[in-house]
Scaffold this motif. Structure first.
Motif, PDB file in Angstrom:
ATOM      1  N   GLU A  65      74.431  37.692  29.958  1.00  0.00           N
ATOM      2  CA  GLU A  65      75.415  38.587  29.694  1.00  0.00           C
ATOM      3  C   GLU A  65      76.233  38.209  28.344  1.00  0.00           C
ATOM      4  OE1 GLU A  65      74.666  41.903  30.119  1.00  0.00           O
ATOM      5  OE2 GLU A  65      73.026  41.448  31.507  1.00  0.00           O
ATOM      6  N   PHE A  66      76.742  37.032  28.553  1.00  0.00           N
ATOM      7  CA  PHE A  66      77.850  36.605  27.666  1.00  0.00           C
ATOM      8  C   PHE A  66      77.418  35.287  26.875  1.00  0.00           C
ATOM      9  CE2 PHE A  66      79.780  38.986  31.276  1.00  0.00           C
ATOM     10  CZ  PHE A  66      80.024  39.906  30.455  1.00  0.00           C
ATOM     11  N   GLY A  67      76.427  34.607  27.044  1.00  0.00           N
ATOM     12  CA  GLY A  67      76.145  33.592  26.212  1.00  0.00           C
ATOM     13  C   GLY A  67      76.602  32.335  26.405  1.00  0.00           C
ATOM     14  N   ARG A  68      77.287  32.441  27.481  1.00  0.00           N
ATOM     15  CA  ARG A  68      78.253  31.205  28.043  1.00  0.00           C
ATOM     16  C   ARG A  68      77.174  30.052  28.680  1.00  0.00           C
ATOM     17  NH1 ARG A  68      83.399  32.507  30.958  1.00  0.00           N
ATOM     18  NH2 ARG A  68      83.727  30.298  30.732  1.00  0.00           N
ATOM     19  N   ASP A  69      77.744  28.822  28.663  1.00  0.00           N
ATOM     20  CA  ASP A  69      77.018  27.491  29.471  1.00  0.00           C
ATOM     21  C   ASP A  69      77.552  27.887  30.774  1.00  0.00           C
ATOM     22  OD1 ASP A  69      76.046  25.295  30.575  1.00  0.00           O
ATOM     23  OD2 ASP A  69      77.513  24.096  29.454  1.00  0.00           O
ATOM     24  N   PRO A  70      76.520  28.112  31.871  1.00  0.00           N
ATOM     25  CA  PRO A  70      76.730  28.492  33.054  1.00  0.00           C
ATOM     26  C   PRO A  70      77.281  27.293  33.785  1.00  0.00           C
ATOM     27  CG  PRO A  70      74.472  28.244  32.839  1.00  0.00           C
ATOM     28  CD  PRO A  70      74.992  28.190  31.514  1.00  0.00           C
ATOM     29  N   GLN A  71      77.211  26.166  33.325  1.00  0.00           N
ATOM     30  CA  GLN A  71      77.735  24.878  33.993  1.00  0.00           C
ATOM     31  C   GLN A  71      79.213  24.514  33.575  1.00  0.00           C
ATOM     32  OE1 GLN A  71      76.319  23.552  36.521  1.00  0.00           O
ATOM     33  NE2 GLN A  71      74.993  25.165  36.549  1.00  0.00           N
ATOM     34  N   SER A  72      79.511  25.236  32.366  1.00  0.00           N
ATOM     35  CA  SER A  72      80.981  25.090  31.866  1.00  0.00           C
ATOM     36  C   SER A  72      81.933  25.753  32.903  1.00  0.00           C
ATOM     37  CB  SER A  72      81.151  25.476  30.634  1.00  0.00           C
ATOM     38  OG  SER A  72      81.013  26.869  30.559  1.00  0.00           O
ATOM     39  N   ILE A  73      81.326  26.691  33.637  1.00  0.00           N
ATOM     40  CA  ILE A  73      82.472  27.482  34.514  1.00  0.00           C
ATOM     41  C   ILE A  73      82.681  26.474  35.965  1.00  0.00           C
ATOM     42  CG2 ILE A  73      82.947  29.437  36.065  1.00  0.00           C
ATOM     43  CD1 ILE A  73      81.012  30.917  34.052  1.00  0.00           C
ATOM     44  N   LYS A  74      83.880  26.073  36.361  1.00  0.00           N
ATOM     45  CA  LYS A  74      84.240  25.304  37.538  1.00  0.00           C
ATOM     46  C   LYS A  74      84.422  26.296  38.682  1.00  0.00           C
ATOM     47  CE  LYS A  74      83.546  22.071  34.709  1.00  0.00           C
ATOM     48  NZ  LYS A  74      82.222  21.292  34.656  1.00  0.00           N
ATOM     49  N   PHE A  75      83.730  26.014  39.830  1.00  0.00           N
ATOM     50  CA  PHE A  75      83.927  26.698  40.987  1.00  0.00           C
ATOM     51  C   PHE A  75      84.724  25.798  42.045  1.00  0.00           C
ATOM     52  CE2 PHE A  75      80.755  28.936  39.011  1.00  0.00           C
ATOM     53  CZ  PHE A  75      80.949  30.290  39.180  1.00  0.00           C
ATOM     54  N   LEU A  76      85.899  26.256  42.499  1.00  0.00           N
ATOM     55  CA  LEU A  76      86.691  25.400  43.516  1.00  0.00           C
ATOM     56  C   LEU A  76      86.538  26.253  44.894  1.00  0.00           C
ATOM     57  CD1 LEU A  76      89.960  25.156  41.256  1.00  0.00           C
ATOM     58  CD2 LEU A  76      87.645  23.824  41.483  1.00  0.00           C
ATOM     59  N   ALA A  77      85.984  25.730  45.853  1.00  0.00           N
ATOM     60  CA  ALA A  77      85.780  26.489  47.218  1.00  0.00           C
ATOM     61  C   ALA A  77      87.113  26.230  48.063  1.00  0.00           C
ATOM     62  CB  ALA A  77      84.710  25.720  47.772  1.00  0.00           C
ATOM     63  N   LEU A  78      87.639  27.188  48.856  1.00  0.00           N
ATOM     64  CA  LEU A  78      89.017  26.979  49.697  1.00  0.00           C
ATOM     65  C   LEU A  78      88.479  26.271  51.001  1.00  0.00           C
ATOM     66  CD1 LEU A  78      91.852  27.908  50.488  1.00  0.00           C
ATOM     67  CD2 LEU A  78      90.777  29.890  51.407  1.00  0.00           C
ATOM     68  N   GLY A 100      91.411  23.616  23.312  1.00  0.00           N
ATOM     69  CA  GLY A 100      91.236  24.800  22.953  1.00  0.00           C
ATOM     70  C   GLY A 100      89.949  25.461  23.854  1.00  0.00           C
ATOM     71  N   PRO A 101      89.534  26.827  24.062  1.00  0.00           N
ATOM     72  CA  PRO A 101      88.590  27.182  24.654  1.00  0.00           C
ATOM     73  C   PRO A 101      87.277  26.739  23.853  1.00  0.00           C
ATOM     74  CG  PRO A 101      90.202  28.994  24.496  1.00  0.00           C
ATOM     75  CD  PRO A 101      90.731  27.815  23.400  1.00  0.00           C
ATOM     76  N   PRO A 102      86.253  26.284  24.709  1.00  0.00           N
ATOM     77  CA  PRO A 102      84.935  25.940  24.357  1.00  0.00           C
ATOM     78  C   PRO A 102      84.495  27.049  23.287  1.00  0.00           C
ATOM     79  CG  PRO A 102      84.708  26.306  26.345  1.00  0.00           C
ATOM     80  CD  PRO A 102      86.121  26.577  26.269  1.00  0.00           C
ATOM     81  N   ALA A 103      83.458  26.573  22.422  1.00  0.00           N
ATOM     82  CA  ALA A 103      82.822  27.602  21.525  1.00  0.00           C
ATOM     83  C   ALA A 103      82.259  28.848  21.929  1.00  0.00           C
ATOM     84  CB  ALA A 103      81.818  26.904  20.650  1.00  0.00           C
ATOM     85  N   ASP A 104      81.889  28.607  23.157  1.00  0.00           N
ATOM     86  CA  ASP A 104      80.994  29.811  23.949  1.00  0.00           C
ATOM     87  C   ASP A 104      82.021  30.865  24.696  1.00  0.00           C
ATOM     88  OD1 ASP A 104      81.438  28.340  26.075  1.00  0.00           O
ATOM     89  OD2 ASP A 104      79.407  28.141  26.608  1.00  0.00           O
ATOM     90  N   HIS A 105      83.167  30.434  24.737  1.00  0.00           N
ATOM     91  CA  HIS A 105      84.053  31.319  25.414  1.00  0.00           C
ATOM     92  C   HIS A 105      84.781  32.306  24.558  1.00  0.00           C
ATOM     93  CE1 HIS A 105      87.920  32.490  27.408  1.00  0.00           C
ATOM     94  NE2 HIS A 105      87.582  31.992  28.484  1.00  0.00           N
ATOM     95  N   PRO A 106      84.797  33.390  24.907  1.00  0.00           N
ATOM     96  CA  PRO A 106      85.274  34.891  24.226  1.00  0.00           C
ATOM     97  C   PRO A 106      86.374  34.350  23.429  1.00  0.00           C
ATOM     98  CG  PRO A 106      85.576  35.204  26.690  1.00  0.00           C
ATOM     99  CD  PRO A 106      84.669  33.997  26.365  1.00  0.00           C
TER     100      PRO A 106
END
Length: 365
Positions: free
Chosen positions: A215-228, A339-345
């Motif tokens: 939907e947003f053309g972002r690299d899915p692996q660039s998002i970091k998930f932190l589990a509680l 700064g935000p990566p190129a694929d970030h809005p």
């Protein structure tokens, strides 16, 4: 006002991550009825709590590489003033600030775009020249109003603070409702997730990564998930489920008393590390948001017992001593990526050095 959670110290187990302190403000009002803060006040349960943006610079002065994520609700803060405060703290911390959103996404969607305009489009990257001979601090044709006029906000600008090291702080998010996932897929750089089993969390992680890409053309692996994660003597929900014939308010309460909605691994440092490896493999998380059962005992155990085991396995990122930089540089393990990566809005809002204002108008949305 949002509920208060414990001070949480994530430990990342992939090398593209950084430590973060999350400070969440509010008062517990769920016991004995809404807006009843008496139990919290009398017991001192996360009460009183200081204003976090005032405390963060002091903590940053005493540390070198810890990132500080502060939750600020879009309901009680105007974007023009908040953008200034966050930019100021980003300056004072030398780029180690993150901003965590609440779950009011209809307002937050416009709100965050206003802040992008202020942070990225109001000042050209090379606006500040500090030319002593000419007596010019900032070139006037490199600062402009954003003239935002929307459904919820009218913000003319310009931004009152010159570009900070990150300009846009690292965007953090928690919440896995449908609206929350969409918001996270578009804007979040790090997402807090919780669940008592990796399989539950894995579904949310996979869905957000897929949305980010499709939907947003972002690299899915660039998002970091932190589990509680909360290390304690309580059995995990997934282990206890077969023994419970019927989940009631009482049985649910028993199982979330310690660790909240997060997992509660039990055992030796080796067993806890095994459990963390399982979460990374099965849930596709990038790190952990460590809550405490006992303060400061839980954190002492983490430092003295767990971290040495993670280091032994090569799972704990130890590059802080040699790689210094902003929160975002440490988060992505990319020197120079302040700064935000190129694929970030937010990236498309940036008014780059050397670009005329007419060639880069402030994006409308």
């Amino acid at each position: 006002m949002s509920s208060v959670f414990p001070l949480q110290l994530p430990v990342k187990t992939k090398p593209s991550s950084a430590h973060t302190d999350i400070i969440i403000l509010g008062g517990y009002d769920v016991y004995k009825g809404p807006r009843n803060l008496d139990p919290a006040v009398v017991s001192g349960a996360q009460w009183p709590v200081n204003e976090p943006l005032a405390v963060v610079p002091a903590m940053a002065a005493a540390t070198k590489n810890i990132g500080f994520g502060v939750t600020v609700t879009t309901t009680y803060e105007q974007p023009y003033h908040l953008a200034r405060r966050l930019s100021t703290v980003d300056h004072l911390t030398k780029g180690r600030l993150g901003w965590n959103h609440d779950d009011r996404y209809a307002v937050a969607e416009e709100y965050v775009k206003v802040t992008y305009k202020l942070w990225e489009s109001s000042w050209r990257q090379d606006a500040v020249v500090r030319d002593r001979e000419r007596g010019v601090y900032t070139e006037t044709d490199r600062v402009r109003q954003i003239n935002h006029s929307g459904k919820y906000f009218n913000v003319p600008g310009p931004h009152l603070t010159q570009p900070s090291p990150q300009r846009t702080p690292v965007i953090l998010q928690a919440g896995t409702s449908k609206a929350g996932k969409t918001f996270a897929a578009q804007h979040a750089e790090a997402i807090f997730v919780a669940g008592h089993s990796p399989s539950v969390v894995a579904k949310n992680v996979a869905e957000i990564r897929q949305l980010a890409q499709s939907e947003f053309g972002r690299d899915p692996q660039s998002i970091k998930f932190l589990a509680l994660l909360c290390l304690s003597a309580v059995e995990g929900w997934s282990k206890a489920t077969p023994e419970v014939a019927k989940w009631t308010k009482a049985t649910v309460g028993e199982h979330i008393t310690v660790g909240g909605l997060g997992a509660t691994p039990v055992g030796t440092p080796q067993q806890v590390a095994d459990n963390m490896e399982k979460w990374v493999k099965e849930a596709d998380v990038d790190g952990f948001n460590l809550a405490y059962a006992i303060k400061p005992g839980s954190f002492k155990d983490i430092i003295d017992l767990l971290i040495p085991e993670l280091r032994k396995r090569g799972l704990f990122w130890d590059e802080y001593a040699v790689q210094k930089g902003t929160y975002r540089e440490n988060l992505y393990s990319r020197p120079g990526q302040s700064g935000p990566p190129a694929d970030h809005p937010a990236a498309r809002y940036r008014w780059q050095a050397g670009v005329d204002a007419a060639d880069h108008p402030v994006p409308e949305n």
